[in-house]
Design an enzyme around this catalytic site. Structure first.
Site, short mmCIF file in Angstrom:
data_model
loop_
_atom_site.label_atom_id
_atom_site.label_comp_id
_atom_site.label_asym_id
_atom_site.label_seq_id
_atom_site.Cartn_x
_atom_site.Cartn_y
_atom_site.Cartn_z
N ASP A 73 -8.48 19.31 -0.02
CA ASP A 73 -7.42 19.98 0.72
C ASP A 73 -6.93 21.33 0.19
O ASP A 73 -7.17 22.37 0.77
CB ASP A 73 -6.22 19.03 0.86
CG ASP A 73 -6.59 17.72 1.53
OD1 ASP A 73 -7.79 17.42 1.63
OD2 ASP A 73 -5.69 16.99 1.95
N GLU A 110 -3.98 6.72 -6.07
CA GLU A 110 -4.76 7.74 -5.36
C GLU A 110 -5.37 8.73 -6.35
O GLU A 110 -6.51 9.15 -6.19
CB GLU A 110 -3.86 8.47 -4.36
CG GLU A 110 -4.58 9.50 -3.52
CD GLU A 110 -3.66 10.17 -2.51
OE1 GLU A 110 -4.19 10.88 -1.62
OE2 GLU A 110 -2.43 10.00 -2.60
#
Length: 779
Positions: free
Chosen positions: A548, A749
């Site tokens: 991202d 994560e």
């Protein structure tokens, strides 16, 4: 790796393998499952608009009824939840510990074979955590999202549902509370109120007719019914015991058996208010009498499958043989099981733009519309935050799952390929139906047909090809296997070959999509010099790359070329050449251009490039436009991709520079894993700081995998360095993930590069479960 002789028969088995797109042909063993991963516990069949079920609970003190637990939410702050064992077919057990609501619940799910997917049962056991609390309310529901019938009743402390649904046929359901369940203690002043019973195994229910499209809103529907009932009860209680103070939630919040036995019901809720230790069974039975499940047999079936799971886990991963402790093995077992418990079946329409998204302020964006509904069978990255299919993540999920159950993995891969359009495009994020869209902000819902995503799904195709090579498939044996397939005498090699042939056309189509839709701009009008550019760039993000906010060119534009994307394309070209036995020249050209376009000899690294104006350009004197390619260099994951995908030869000095970058603590190395961006980079730890320093397990796995597969065993000047980095990195990753799991009971994560702590979304039981393969050294 060359499969050579398979090229002539590559397409023949496609109809055979993809026939499972028709629900009527679905493998009965995989029809029913815990395929609602967005819920703490829920079941459904792999059928559109069918019968669904789910668990809810809430504490009976104070205003806990306003925070009913149903869908997995980070804000619920559960101290633990996730599967400790799940085999993906007929057994799964998990623990849910909710300190805020004062309850611990364990679920044990089993299935037995039979018609229409067979029968299944789940036993819930647990206890309230605070003796001073009033207790907890347990709710289980069923709902028909499509056509069918239901009749509901509560008799002799058993809730019953009988019904019929397309594809499932006739079914019956029993919800049976344990005789030992204790009802919350009732204050003396409230005893004797008519219609409000307090016996420990009391179960009540309500039958409703709701819009079929609203069944997924079960929590909201139940909350409305509960509130109406509570108002009625409050009036009766206040009249009975005036001035008694706060009304007890154990008496306020209960159902009153309304709507039972009525025609037209398509939703049923059963409720039990309990205190202390409790248990109840939910038993679904198909019409096949051989699939009957007796409550007394549930524990025995679960016990046998638990033993089978543990034995199979050791056979699959050999962790005890490798010397891991019981605590480490438990962590790995929970990782695999929670990945499997995150598998879901999704059906609905997605918001798709009919035209490519204009770039960099250009006009002409078309209005997104809901496409035709379709189904997807997929693993999910995170049950509370990403409870849907993500293309970039799925390839990593299947690396783990294929080591456990290759057929289940292939079923998921086929489902993804069935979502591919004629151009080879697959939406990178699968947001299907109203329930899925309810979890995603509107600005992220639309999928664009020019947006690509890393083709990690092809890792599984590559693995099947390598298994064929391990079996020694040659041109002659390919012809023999073709004959065996036609005669119906397929062995394992034959089945592997058929699987590979079914997937190869999709690999070719996916490559074609990338080469056409992500092509960059050539400086000299030569296609070979064009490179590739991720579409969907914004000033601070390249979401389509999967990385991202990783820093790219400071001003995004059409002149950019991205080295990670070029590496993915070269990987696909190589895989396509291996599958078809042709394309070696194209691969050689791609590898040559990868170095020509993206290798920066001055910085000794692979870089993105952009178009810029030469410093000596004179607009009045020079006849050309003054444009030249300039490198955009940020040491980190992006610059590693040629090595990650095995595109750098083991004797290349470029490999040496890449390994030096990895092992340098001022660049990427930490004692917890390889960080995503160099510590020296100006963007390190800045802004959103998503891929600007934190440690991600998926990329660390690719580093280990490439070292193990491509460089440790290959003679060359960097062999020993590759071995050393592999050994140290593997130990660092295993040590830190285990330490963080022990302290939090969650997989995370990402991990902090400074202290190794888990951060962001949790539980993140998608690609973080690659730790199992790292422990087992399965690459």
């Amino acid at each position: 790796m060359q499969l050579g002789g398979l090229a002539a028969v590559m397409l023949c088995a496609l109809p055979l393998i993809l026939a499972h797109g028709d629900p009527g042909d679905l493998n009965s063993e995989l029809l029913w499952g815990t395929y609602r991963p967005n819920l703490y516990f829920g079941t459904r069949p792999r059928l559109a608009n069918s019968l669904v079920s789910g668990l809810m609970w809430f504490g009976l003190n104070g205003r806990h009824w306003q925070s009913i637990r149903h869908s997995c939410e980070l804000g619920d702050n559960l101290s633990e939840y996730g599967y400790s064992r799940h085999n993906g077919r007929d057994f799964g057990e998990q623990t849910m510990r909710d300190s805020d609501q004062g309850v611990e619940i364990k679920s044990s799910f089993i299935k037995v074979p039979g018609d229409a997917g067979g029968s299944w049962a789940v036993r819930f056991t647990g206890r309230t955590l605070n003796e001073e609390s009033q207790g907890v309310s347990l709710v289980y529901y069923f709902g028909l999202e499509g056509n069918g019938t239901m009749s509901t009743a509560v008799d002799n402390n058993i809730a019953r549902v009988r019904g019929r649904a397309p594809e499932l046929g006739k079914f019956s359901i029993r919800i049976v509370p344990a005789q030992s369940n204790q009802h919350p203690v009732m204050p003396k002043e409230f005893r004797g109120i008519g219609g409000i019973r307090t016996d420990g195994n009391r179960i009540s229910g309500v039958g409703l007719k709701v819009p079929k499209t609203d069944v997924w809103k079960a929590k909201d529907i139940f909350q409305d019914v509960l509130l109406d009932s509570a108002r009625t009860r409050a009036r009766a209680m206040a009249k009975h015991a005036q001035g008694a103070g706060q009304l007890p939630g154990s008496m306020l919040f209960g159902l009153d058996n309304a709507g039972l036995r009525k025609k037209g019901t398509n939703m049923f809720f059963a409720q039990m208010n309990v205190h202390g230790e409790f248990a109840f069974d939910v038993i679904y039975e198909c019409a096949d009498k051989t699939s009957h499940i007796d409550s007394d047999a549930i524990d025995a079936i679960a016990s046998n499958r638990r033993k089978e799971f543990d034995a199979r886990f050791e056979t699959s991963f050999s962790l005890r043989e490798k010397g891991f402790s019981e605590a480490q093995i438990e962590m790995a077992r929970n990782a695999l099981s929670s990945l499997i418990g995150g598998i879901g079946y999704f059906h609905g329409s997605g918001l798709v733009s009919s035209k490519p998204k204009p770039e960099f302020g250009a006009e002409g964006e078309s209005e997104a519309e809901l496409g035709e509904p379709y189904s997807l069978f997929a693993a999910t990255p995170s049950r509370p935050f990403f409870p849907r299919g993500f293309l970039w993540d799925e390839g990593f999920h299947q690396l783990v799952l294929r080591q456990w159950d290759s057929d289940l993995s292939l079923e998921i891969i086929r489902s993804w390929f069935s979502a591919m359009d004629d151009n080879g495009w697959i939406a990178r994020e699968q947001i299907l139906g109203d329930e899925a869209r309810s979890k995603v902000p509107r600005e992220f819902q639309v999928q664009y047909p020019n947006f690509a995503n890393p083709p990690t799904i092809l890792f599984a195709v590559e693995a099947i090809a390598e298994r064929l090579l391990a079996h020694g498939i040659t041109a002659r044996s390919a012809d023999m296997l073709q004959g065996a397939a036609e005669e119906g005498t397929c062995d394992e090699q034959c089945l592997l070959r058929n699987k590979l042939e079914s997937l190869a056309p999709y690999t070719t189509r996916l490559l074609s999509f990338f080469q056409k839709s992500q092509i960059g701009e050539s400086m000299d009008e030569s296609p070979s010099n064009a490179g590739y550019r991720w579409r969907g760039r914004t000033e601070n993000h390249t979401l389509t790359s999967g990385l991202d906010d990783y820093p790219r060119a400071s001003v995004p534009g059409t002149g950019e070329l991205h080295v990670d994307l070029y590496s993915w394309v070269a990987y696909m070209v190589r895989l396509n050449a291996e599958l078809t036995g042709t394309g070696d020249a194209e691969l050689a050209s791609h590898l040559e251009m990868l170095d020509k376009i993206h290798w920066n000899e001055q910085e000794k690294m692979y870089c993105d490039v952009n178009t810029g104006v030469r410093e000596d350009y004179d607009e009045l004197e020079d006849e050309d436009d003054g444009l030249e390619r300039v490198f955009v260099c940020h040491r980190g994951y992006v610059s590693l991709f040629p090595m990650l995908l095995g595109l750098v030869p083991p004797d290349s000095d470029k490999l040496g520079h890449i390994l030096d970058m990895i092992v340098d603590p001022e660049e990427l190395w930490t004692e917890f894993g390889v960080r995503s961006l160099s510590k020296r980079d100006e963007y390190y730890g800045q802004g959103e700081n998503y891929w600007r320093g934190p440690i991600w397990i998926n990329i660390n796995y690719l580093i280990l995998s490439s070292l193990h597969r491509n460089y440790m065993g290959a003679e060359g000047p960097y062999q020993e360095q590759a071995r050393s980095i592999y050994t140290r990195l593997r130990e660092n990753l295993m040590g830190n993930v285990f330490e963080q799991y022990q302290s939090s009971r969650f997989f995370w994560e990402q991990y902090n590069p400074e202290d190794g702590s888990g951060q962001r979304t949790h539980p993140f039981t998608g690609w973080t479960t690659l730790i199992v393969l790292i422990m087992a050294e399965k690459y």
